[in-house]
Each structure stands twice: as structure tokens, then as C-alpha cells.
Motif scaffolding. Structure first.
Motif, PDB file in Angstrom:
ATOM      1  N   TYR A 112       0.850  -1.180   0.000  1.00  0.00           N
ATOM      2  CA  TYR A 112       0.000   0.000   0.000  1.00  0.00           C
ATOM      3  C   TYR A 112       0.892   1.239   0.000  1.00  0.00           C
ATOM      4  CZ  TYR A 112      -3.866  -3.029   1.403  1.00  0.00           C
ATOM      5  OH  TYR A 112      -4.812  -4.010   1.455  1.00  0.00           O
ATOM      6  N   PRO A 113       0.440   2.314  -0.656  1.00  0.00           N
ATOM      7  CA  PRO A 113       1.253   3.537  -0.643  1.00  0.00           C
ATOM      8  C   PRO A 113       1.247   4.185   0.729  1.00  0.00           C
ATOM      9  CG  PRO A 113      -0.838   3.956  -1.725  1.00  0.00           C
ATOM     10  CD  PRO A 113      -0.785   2.474  -1.459  1.00  0.00           C
ATOM     11  N   VAL A 114       2.274   5.014   0.995  1.00  0.00           N
ATOM     12  CA  VAL A 114       2.353   5.685   2.285  1.00  0.00           C
ATOM     13  C   VAL A 114       1.240   6.702   2.414  1.00  0.00           C
ATOM     14  CG1 VAL A 114       4.836   5.392   2.466  1.00  0.00           C
ATOM     15  CG2 VAL A 114       3.917   7.448   1.400  1.00  0.00           C
ATOM     16  N   LEU A 115       0.979   7.098   3.659  1.00  0.00           N
ATOM     17  CA  LEU A 115      -0.016   8.106   4.037  1.00  0.00           C
ATOM     18  C   LEU A 115      -1.444   7.588   4.019  1.00  0.00           C
ATOM     19  CD1 LEU A 115       1.238  11.440   2.482  1.00  0.00           C
ATOM     20  CD2 LEU A 115       1.599  10.511   4.758  1.00  0.00           C
ATOM     21  N   GLY A 116      -1.658   6.330   3.669  1.00  0.00           N
ATOM     22  CA  GLY A 116      -3.018   5.820   3.705  1.00  0.00           C
ATOM     23  C   GLY A 116      -3.377   5.331   5.094  1.00  0.00           C
ATOM     24  N   ALA A 128      -3.730   9.152  10.114  1.00  0.00           N
ATOM     25  CA  ALA A 128      -2.506   9.748   9.597  1.00  0.00           C
ATOM     26  C   ALA A 128      -2.854  10.882   8.651  1.00  0.00           C
ATOM     27  CB  ALA A 128      -1.666   8.696   8.876  1.00  0.00           C
ATOM     28  N   GLY A 129      -1.926  11.831   8.499  1.00  0.00           N
ATOM     29  CA  GLY A 129      -2.192  12.976   7.636  1.00  0.00           C
ATOM     30  C   GLY A 129      -0.937  13.488   6.967  1.00  0.00           C
ATOM     31  N   VAL A 332       1.636  18.937  33.337  1.00  0.00           N
ATOM     32  CA  VAL A 332       2.949  18.401  33.689  1.00  0.00           C
ATOM     33  C   VAL A 332       3.764  18.186  32.421  1.00  0.00           C
ATOM     34  CG1 VAL A 332       2.128  17.308  35.806  1.00  0.00           C
ATOM     35  CG2 VAL A 332       2.046  16.040  33.637  1.00  0.00           C
ATOM     36  N   GLN A 333       5.055  18.028  32.604  1.00  0.00           N
ATOM     37  CA  GLN A 333       5.969  17.798  31.486  1.00  0.00           C
ATOM     38  C   GLN A 333       6.318  16.311  31.417  1.00  0.00           C
ATOM     39  OE1 GLN A 333      10.076  19.229  31.923  1.00  0.00           O
ATOM     40  NE2 GLN A 333       9.925  20.143  29.906  1.00  0.00           N
ATOM     41  N   ALA A 334       6.377  15.769  30.204  1.00  0.00           N
ATOM     42  CA  ALA A 334       6.667  14.343  30.042  1.00  0.00           C
ATOM     43  C   ALA A 334       7.656  14.127  28.911  1.00  0.00           C
ATOM     44  CB  ALA A 334       5.389  13.559  29.780  1.00  0.00           C
ATOM     45  N   LEU A 335       8.583  13.216  29.140  1.00  0.00           N
ATOM     46  CA  LEU A 335       9.436  12.701  28.064  1.00  0.00           C
ATOM     47  C   LEU A 335       8.635  11.694  27.250  1.00  0.00           C
ATOM     48  CD1 LEU A 335      12.930  11.746  29.533  1.00  0.00           C
ATOM     49  CD2 LEU A 335      12.432  13.585  27.943  1.00  0.00           C
ATOM     50  N   MET A 336       8.965  11.552  25.973  1.00  0.00           N
ATOM     51  CA  MET A 336       8.390  10.470  25.185  1.00  0.00           C
ATOM     52  C   MET A 336       9.337  10.131  24.045  1.00  0.00           C
ATOM     53  SD  MET A 336       5.332  12.233  22.910  1.00  0.00           S
ATOM     54  CE  MET A 336       5.070  10.734  21.960  1.00  0.00           C
ATOM     55  N   GLU A 337       9.262   8.892  23.588  1.00  0.00           N
ATOM     56  CA  GLU A 337      10.028   8.473  22.429  1.00  0.00           C
ATOM     57  C   GLU A 337       9.167   8.669  21.183  1.00  0.00           C
ATOM     58  OE1 GLU A 337      13.331   7.275  22.049  1.00  0.00           O
ATOM     59  OE2 GLU A 337      13.333   8.288  23.992  1.00  0.00           O
ATOM     60  N   VAL A 338       9.687   9.411  20.220  1.00  0.00           N
ATOM     61  CA  VAL A 338       8.966   9.674  18.977  1.00  0.00           C
ATOM     62  C   VAL A 338       9.455   8.714  17.901  1.00  0.00           C
ATOM     63  CG1 VAL A 338       8.675  11.336  17.094  1.00  0.00           C
ATOM     64  CG2 VAL A 338       8.388  12.072  19.463  1.00  0.00           C
ATOM     65  N   HIS A 339       8.514   7.952  17.335  1.00  0.00           N
ATOM     66  CA  HIS A 339       8.802   7.025  16.247  1.00  0.00           C
ATOM     67  C   HIS A 339       8.350   7.628  14.922  1.00  0.00           C
ATOM     68  CE1 HIS A 339       9.758   3.660  19.020  1.00  0.00           C
ATOM     69  NE2 HIS A 339       8.892   4.284  19.804  1.00  0.00           N
ATOM     70  N   GLU A 340       8.638   6.923  13.827  1.00  0.00           N
ATOM     71  CA  GLU A 340       8.406   7.481  12.502  1.00  0.00           C
ATOM     72  C   GLU A 340       6.949   7.826  12.243  1.00  0.00           C
ATOM     73  OE1 GLU A 340       7.404   3.348  12.418  1.00  0.00           O
ATOM     74  OE2 GLU A 340       9.260   4.297  13.073  1.00  0.00           O
ATOM     75  N   ASP A 341       6.011   7.051  12.794  1.00  0.00           N
ATOM     76  CA  ASP A 341       4.611   7.304  12.475  1.00  0.00           C
ATOM     77  C   ASP A 341       4.020   8.490  13.224  1.00  0.00           C
ATOM     78  OD1 ASP A 341       4.722   6.032  14.914  1.00  0.00           O
ATOM     79  OD2 ASP A 341       3.183   4.540  14.475  1.00  0.00           O
ATOM     80  N   PHE A 342       4.676   8.936  14.303  1.00  0.00           N
ATOM     81  CA  PHE A 342       4.143  10.071  15.073  1.00  0.00           C
ATOM     82  C   PHE A 342       4.153  11.357  14.242  1.00  0.00           C
ATOM     83  CE2 PHE A 342       4.515  13.403  18.431  1.00  0.00           C
ATOM     84  CZ  PHE A 342       3.335  13.137  19.106  1.00  0.00           C
ATOM     85  N   PHE A 343       5.108  11.479  13.317  1.00  0.00           N
ATOM     86  CA  PHE A 343       5.159  12.670  12.479  1.00  0.00           C
ATOM     87  C   PHE A 343       3.899  12.786  11.611  1.00  0.00           C
ATOM     88  CE2 PHE A 343       9.627  11.866  13.404  1.00  0.00           C
ATOM     89  CZ  PHE A 343      10.099  13.140  13.692  1.00  0.00           C
ATOM     90  N   LEU A 344       3.260  11.653  11.317  1.00  0.00           N
ATOM     91  CA  LEU A 344       2.092  11.643  10.449  1.00  0.00           C
ATOM     92  C   LEU A 344       0.777  11.782  11.200  1.00  0.00           C
ATOM     93  CD1 LEU A 344       3.086   8.675   8.113  1.00  0.00           C
ATOM     94  CD2 LEU A 344       3.378  11.110   7.682  1.00  0.00           C
ATOM     95  N   TYR A 345       0.825  11.891  12.523  1.00  0.00           N
ATOM     96  CA  TYR A 345      -0.395  11.917  13.333  1.00  0.00           C
ATOM     97  C   TYR A 345      -1.274  13.107  12.958  1.00  0.00           C
ATOM     98  CZ  TYR A 345      -3.411  12.531  17.412  1.00  0.00           C
ATOM     99  OH  TYR A 345      -4.502  12.710  18.236  1.00  0.00           O
ATOM    100  N   LYS A 346      -2.544  12.829  12.764  1.00  0.00           N
ATOM    101  CA  LYS A 346      -3.518  13.877  12.455  1.00  0.00           C
ATOM    102  C   LYS A 346      -4.642  13.942  13.469  1.00  0.00           C
ATOM    103  CE  LYS A 346      -6.400  15.616   8.668  1.00  0.00           C
ATOM    104  NZ  LYS A 346      -6.872  15.360   7.273  1.00  0.00           N
ATOM    105  N   GLY A 347      -5.011  12.824  14.057  1.00  0.00           N
ATOM    106  CA  GLY A 347      -6.087  12.819  15.035  1.00  0.00           C
ATOM    107  C   GLY A 347      -6.330  11.426  15.568  1.00  0.00           C
TER     108      GLY A 347
END
Length: 436
Positions: A112-116, A128-129, A332-347
Motif C-alpha cells: 500500500y502507498p504511504v499516508l493511507g 494519519a495525515g 505536567v511535562q513528560a518525556l516520550m520516544e517519537v517514532h516514525e509514524d508520530f510525524f504523520l499523526y492527524k487525530g
């Protein structure tokens, strides 16, 4: 629901899962627009190969379903790229395809193509967005320029936790949002741009809200991330990364001014450029208070008040303890690990998808980020189960996610978001409250 990883680029301007109508016949086929020109390209698809199709000449029956359209595996493809199957050239002819390959995601033996966003008998979902701010950025660049919180040292990670005990019979609400309890005191997310300064942005964001809450609204500053980026230089790297413990030390001992007084200067992706010099210093004025020693860098603003906090404290990682602290004292402030799919998060309610586990390491890189948790909630799934989540503010501007915010699964330490959570008190005196 199954979702695609970033692939070669963080974002590609595709509308890949839109179905295209197609006719079985191929009248004036060589003049038809190519499928790849209409946003459907997945050069890794095994179409001709799976059916073992390589028909000679022009054979309309030598066709396969292709993402809602039809593609062909006959040698007429050697004259055109209009509607050929994506693996025709490498499988039937043994040559590279005539258009640049774009990786998709493998699921159930299909590419499947990306962004779907694709449903697959699943009851946990997020959308994703396509974020224009990330166009043309590789995953490595996204991690390098859009995060910027250095994971704390083992000494800091082992700092004593403050445990919050729920009273006997105390029940926390199923949903809470800080902006509803403290209207006009919770500030909207800023945008760190291509500056790896989440350490400064998240610290300033939490301190802004806490100073406003603890002063009962007598002070409502949006504190300046730029003040931290330019002036907190001890073992900090400005837009190339920084540590949360150093940021909170600076806010306690030196203080910062408002974002109006010292606005963010922005940063392009030029690591060779010099860091902006510090344009705001402070001096002691007794009783632990400090005052600015210079006018605001923004010449149109005269208020150069210095804002400070008390020593930062770490919360326990139990979600109930974090919830009680948030409800009583503010975000509050929180650390988190960001993975590749988080950049595409839309809702929706985010959880990291494991679809990239089988890919090379360069597609699975992740980095440490810091954000502001503002509340929580829960949703009932179709099967009756309850999905709990945090609401949080990012620092990628209002166009990302849910108006700059996101929701993430709560109670299971998703992306390590519950592993290192910090709170602080705004340093507020009687004079700040209007009493003399």
C-alpha cells in the motif's frame, strides 16, 4: 486499523488510497495519464510476479486489479508507462521502472502507498495525515530538527519520585482537561519549527501554565523559549538539543521573560549557523527575586518582568498519581520516544504501530521528545472495552495533530510517556498577587 510508516521520506504528497475508476478497454492507451502521475505509485508491488504474467504483444486480458484501477503486464507496456503494473519492468523486462520508486507498506502480501489509513478488523484507531511542514524531510532530519530533548543522565533518571496518594474512597473523573478547570490560564502550543528545542518549548509551556495557575491568574505569561535557547548555555546546545534538568535549573536560578518580550527567532536547517546571542540577563534583587538587566529584545514591548519557578520534582509513573497531580496543580511535562509514524499523526488516540519492524534500521529510528500533558479521557470501543488516553500539547504548531495537541494511550507507558514526568510550582509572592 493498519497504518504505514514514513518510508524514505517523512511526508510525500500522495493521495495513494483514493480509488481510480478504470475501463477494461484501452482506447488510445498511450495518451492516458499514468497512474503514477495521479498519485498512485507503489513500485514495490508484486503484481505481474505473483500471477506470473508477462504476456506478449498487446493483450487486454493480461490485467490485474490495482488499487481500484486496472494495470497490465503485456509487452505493450514497453511503449508507455500509462497503466502498467508497477513491477512489470523489473519482473518482465529485468530493468528498473521508468519512474522513481516510492516505498509503501506490506500488509497481507500487498503493498500500500504511504499516508493511507486502512481498516483491518481492528478496534483501535488514529488517523494519519499529510503535514506540509515536513515535506521533503527524511526521517533522520525529522528526528534531528523536530525533537531536541536529550535523554536525562542516569543520575537524573534516578531522582527521587514524589508519590501522590489518593485519599480513601477518592475517585478521579473519567475525563479532565486543564483548560476547563483553569479557563484562560492554559496556553496554546507554540511552534519550534526546525529547531531541535523541545527541551525549551515544553519547559516554557509547563512553566507558563503553572505560574498562571499558582498566581490565581494575576500573572498569565507565555514564557519565552528563546530566552532558554539563547541564554541557558551550560551544557545545553540551543537548537541542537538540551536537557530538561538544565532548563528547570535556569528557570529557578535565573528566570526568563515573556515570549512577547523575547520572541522566538526561528531556525532554518543550518547547523553551521551561529546560535543567536543571549539578549536578556537578570540580577538578584533580594528574597530570591530577580530583575532584568536589559530592555526587551522586542522593542515594542516594555514589560521585561522575570518569571521564576521553585525546584522541579518528579512524579511517580503510575497514571493515577500523574492524573491527581495534573488535576490539582496543573499540566505536567513528560518525556516520550517519537517514532516514525508520530510525524504523520492527524487525530485520534495514538499508539505506535509496529509495521516498520521488518524494515532496515534507518526506517525505524526514534528520538527523545518532551511535551506538556494537559488532561485525560477514555473512549468505549465497539467490542465494549475501554481505551484510556492522555491529552497533550506538542510544539509543532496548530496545523499538526488536533490543533497542535494529540491524544495517546494512557496507563501502559506508551512511547515511555509515563516514565519521566515532572511538575513544578511557579515562584509567586504576595506582591505578585497584588498584596503589599
Amino acid at each position: 486499523m493498519w497504518r504505514c510508516p514514513l518510508g524514505l521520506l517523512l511526508l510525500l504528497s500522495l493521495a495513494g488510497h483514493v480509488a481510480l475508476g478504470a475501463k477494461q478497454g484501452r482506447v488510445r492507451r498511450e495518451l492516458a495519464p499514468g497512474l503514477h502521475l495521479r498519485g498512485i505509485r507503489d513500485a514495490g508491488g508484486r503484481y505481474c510476479q505473483e500471477q506470473d504474467l508477462c504476456c506478449r504483444g498487446r493483450a487486454d486480458d493480461c490485467a490485474l486489479p490495482y488499487l481500484g484501477a486496472i494495470c497490465y503486464c503485456d509487452l505493450f507496456c514497453n511503449r508507455t508507462v500509462s497503466d502498467c503494473c508497477p513491477d512489470f519492468w523489473d519482473f518482465c523486462l529485468g530493468v528498473p521502472p521508468p519512474f522513481p520508486p516510492i516505498q509503501g507498506c506490506m500488509h497481507g502480501g500487498r503493498i500500500y502507498p504511504v499516508l493511507g489509513t486502512y481498516w483491518d478488523n481492528c478496534n483501535r484507531c488514529w488517523q494519519a495525515g499529510n503535514h506540509s511542514a515536513f515535506w521533503g524531510m527524511t526521517l533522520d532530519e525529522g528526528i534531528r530538527y523536530r525533537l531536541g530533548t536529550i535523554r536525562p543522565s542516569s543520575l537524573v533518571m534516578n531522582m527521587h519520585e514524589i508519590y501522590t496518594v489518593l485519599n480513601p474512597g477518592e475517585v478521579l473523573p473519567t475525563a479532565f482537561e486543564a483548560s476547563e478547570k483553569w479557563p484562560n490560564l492554559i496556553h496554546e502550543p507554540l511552534d519550534q519549527g526546525n529547531c531541535a528545542g523541545s527541551w525549551a518549548f515544553s519547559t516554557a509551556a509547563v512553566a507558563s501554565d503553572r505560574v498562571s495557575i499558582h498566581s490565581l491568574g494575576h500573572m498569565t505569561p507565555v514564557l519565552s523559549p528563546q530566552n532558554l535557547l539563547s541564554c541557558d548555555t551550560h551544557q545545553q546546545q540551543g537548537c541542537r538539543g538540551g536537557r530538561l534538568d538544565g532548563a528547570w535549573w535556569f528557570l529557578r536560578r535565573r528566570g526568563v521573560v515573556s515570549d512577547h518580550c523575547y520572541p522566538f527567532s526561528g531556525r532554518e536547517r543550518d547547523e553551521a549557523g551561529p546560535a543567536p546571542p543571549c539578549m536578556m540577563h537578570s540580577r538578584a534583587m533580594g528574597r530570591g527575586k530577580r530583575q532584568a538587566t536589559a530592555r526587551c529584545p522586542n522593542s515594542h514591548v516594555n514589560n521585561n518582568d522575570i518569571y521564576q519557578v521553585t525546584p522541579v520534582y518528579r512524579l511517580g509513573s503510575n497514571d493515577k498519581e500523574i492524573m491527581k497531580e495534573l488535576m490539582e496543580n496543573g499540566p505536567v511535562q513528560a518525556l516520550m520516544e517519537v517514532h516514525e509514524d508520530f510525524f504523520l499523526y492527524k487525530g485520534g488516540i495514538y499508539s505506535h504501530t509496529p509495521v516498520s519492524l521488518g524494515r532496515p534500521e534507518r526506517y525505524r529510528r526514534h528520538g527523545t521528545h518532551s511535551v506538556k500533558i494537559t488532561g485525560w479521557g477514555e473512549e468505549t470501543l465497539p467490542d465494549g472495552r475501554t481505551l484510556k488516553y492522555w491529552t497533550a500539547a506538542n510544539s509543532w504548531g496548530p496545523a499538526w495533530g488536533e490543533r497542535g495537541h494529540f491524544r495517546i494511550v494512557r496507563g501502559v507507558n506508551e512511547c515511555d510517556i509515563e516514565s519521566f514526568v515532572l511538575g513544578v510550582w511557579g515562584r509567586v509572592g504576595m506582591e505578585d498577587m497584588g498584596y503589599h
